[in-house]
Motif scaffolding. Structure first.
Motif, short mmCIF file in Angstrom:
data_model
loop_
_atom_site.label_atom_id
_atom_site.label_comp_id
_atom_site.label_asym_id
_atom_site.label_seq_id
_atom_site.Cartn_x
_atom_site.Cartn_y
_atom_site.Cartn_z
N ARG A 289 41.90 47.60 11.73
CA ARG A 289 43.34 47.74 11.95
C ARG A 289 43.80 46.86 13.11
NH1 ARG A 289 42.06 53.16 10.78
NH2 ARG A 289 41.99 53.72 12.98
N TRP A 290 43.03 46.80 14.18
CA TRP A 290 43.40 45.96 15.32
C TRP A 290 43.44 44.49 14.92
CZ3 TRP A 290 40.29 48.06 20.17
CH2 TRP A 290 40.85 49.28 20.55
N ASN A 291 42.46 44.08 14.12
CA ASN A 291 42.44 42.68 13.68
C ASN A 291 43.64 42.36 12.81
OD1 ASN A 291 40.01 41.58 14.85
ND2 ASN A 291 38.87 42.93 13.51
N ASP A 292 44.02 43.29 11.93
CA ASP A 292 45.19 43.07 11.09
C ASP A 292 46.46 42.94 11.91
OD1 ASP A 292 43.63 43.16 8.84
OD2 ASP A 292 44.06 45.27 8.36
N GLN A 293 46.47 43.57 13.09
CA GLN A 293 47.63 43.51 13.97
C GLN A 293 47.58 42.33 14.93
OE1 GLN A 293 47.59 47.37 15.83
NE2 GLN A 293 47.82 48.46 13.89
N GLY A 294 46.55 41.50 14.82
CA GLY A 294 46.46 40.31 15.66
C GLY A 294 45.78 40.53 16.99
#
Length: 437
Positions: A289-294
């Protein structure tokens, strides 16, 4: 020619079976960790030699990633998966019946080599599932891998206490053989997905041995070329090597202090510490999820900092099992957070070559696991648990330093949002297409 995905059986039937087979296959790589002391006593291995048991398995796994996984682009899913599972069952049988250390190490090397069938099954789940349900299918099968890793140590410990260490491998051989038969009945026969570079060659009838061999060798060579061309792949691979060296330092080394006074724990109790892997499963979701949020930068930095800090409670293992449990949870959380971030970033470099990139990346993973296993046994033989802790901390700090250095130069990929293919990438893609022409 019929489309493979359209002809595939219902995902409701196939995907759970693939997930079970993935978990069972990948578990074979981790069975030995809680059994190291017993195996050392049975085969006359000293403390400094125990790491060889884990090391040969991981080296076999690394070899399989480079030599067997590319076959998924040349052979049909049923033929490749069931064939590898059948051979894996034989390798497990050989390990369970090994009369001496040379036979055991040889069998475990083959177990590692063939256990990469789990990676082939993940690709099969994607290819054999309609696009609308593909993400869920891959998630389910990947969840089988995480569960297999999570339960492998605990299951091995319990079974070894009940029936001896040989029963672990013999039982696994039986389970693997049954799964091979079931998948032989369920998987569709036919060529690989038409989306793979070599599939069009096979579907067009270009399936002569010479063409197949050429395509296979070019696929393997192209994996190496990708890592030579892209610094991000090398950096994230190096991070994986160091992170999993730290991971293996703990999990390959902890059986020795836990089996000795003051703890003198059973195989079951030692294996139960593997349940700390639940934290890794949670971390995978959070990191995704953190990666998807940049927030790849934040995820990598936090993960590596937590990895280094986890060795502080781990250092207290001789005094407190709770400290070890806390440290193991932190370490597993950190490792999986960095691992997911790595895979997200490297896949974006060349999405059309995602399988080869992930396969090449996992070679670094296996090399790190081998290094940690061998290093921890040598460190324990030389200076006991404090030396093992220092080694794990060194790997962790080296990873943190590498990330900090490359982040400042912009090479770590932390700020990469979307990859735009370069002219070299476009040439690579044309070569891939020509391999299948």
């Amino acid at each position: 020619m019929a489309s493979v995905p359209d002809a595939s059986p219902s995902p409701a039937r196939l995907v759970p079976l693939l997930a079970l087979a993935c978990g069972s296959s990948v578990a074979t790589v981790y069975f030995a960790q809680p059994l190291l002391v017993t195996l050392g006593e049975r085969f006359g291995l000293g403390s400094g030699q125990l790491g060889a048991i884990v090391t040969v398995t991981q080296l076999g796994y690394a070899a399989g990633l480079l030599t067997l996984v590319p076959l998924g682009d040349l052979l049909g899913h049923r033929r490749l998966i069931t064939g590898q599972l059948g051979l894996l069952a034989l390798a497990l049988l050989a390990a369970g019946l090994a009369p001496g250390v040379a036979a055991l190490l040889g069998a475990l090397a083959m177990v590692g080599l063939l256990a990469v069938v789990a990676q082939t099954m993940v690709a099969a789940a994607a290819a054999l599932t309609p696009r609308a349900r593909r993400g869920r299918a891959v998630g389910t099968v990947t969840g089988g891998i995480v569960t297999g890793i999570l339960l492998a140590r605990a299951a091995a410990g319990i079974l070894a206490d009940l029936a001896g260490w040989r029963a672990v491998y013999l039982a696994s051989a039986c389970v693997t053989a049954v799964l091979a038969v079931l998948l032989l009945r369920v998987l569709p026969a036919g060529a690989p997905s038409a989306s793979t570079p070599s599939a069009s060659a096979l579907s067009a009838g270009a399936s002569t041995p010479a063409v197949g061999k050429t395509s296979y060798l070019r696929l393997v060579a192209s994996t190496v070329a990708l890592f030579v061309r892209h610094p991000l792949l090398r950096i994230r691979g190096a991070l994986a090597l160091l992170v999993f060296a730290a991971f293996s330092t703990l999990w390959s080394g902890m059986a020795q202090p836990l089996s000795e006074p003051p703890w003198s724990l059973s195989h079951t109790a030692i294996g139960a510490f593997g349940l700390a892997g639940v934290a890794g499963a949670i971390a995978a979701g959070v990191a995704g999820r953190w990666n998807d949020q940049g927030f790849a930068h934040r995820t990598t930095g936090v993960g590596l900092a937590v990895l280094a800090l986890s060795w502080l409670p781990i250092a207290l293992t001789r005094h407190s099992l709770w400290a070890l449990a806390i440290g193991a949870v932190l370490l597993d959380f950190a490792v999986q957070a960095v691992h997911v971030t790595n895979q997200t970033l490297i896949h974006a470099v060349r999405p059309d070559a995602g399988s080869r990139i992930i396969g090449g990346y996992m070679v670094f993973y296996s090399a790190g696991s081998s290094l940690g296993a061998l290093g921890s046994s040598l460190a324990y033989a030389a200076a006991g648990w404090p030396a093992v802790t220092a080694l794990g901390m060194s790997f962790s700090l080296a990873a943190l330093l590498l990330w900090a250095t490359t982040h400042r130069t912009g090479l770590s990929g932390d700020n990469t949002a979307v990859h735009r293919p370069s002219s070299a990438d476009r040439v690579d893609h044309r070569v891939d297409q020509e391999d299948g022409a």
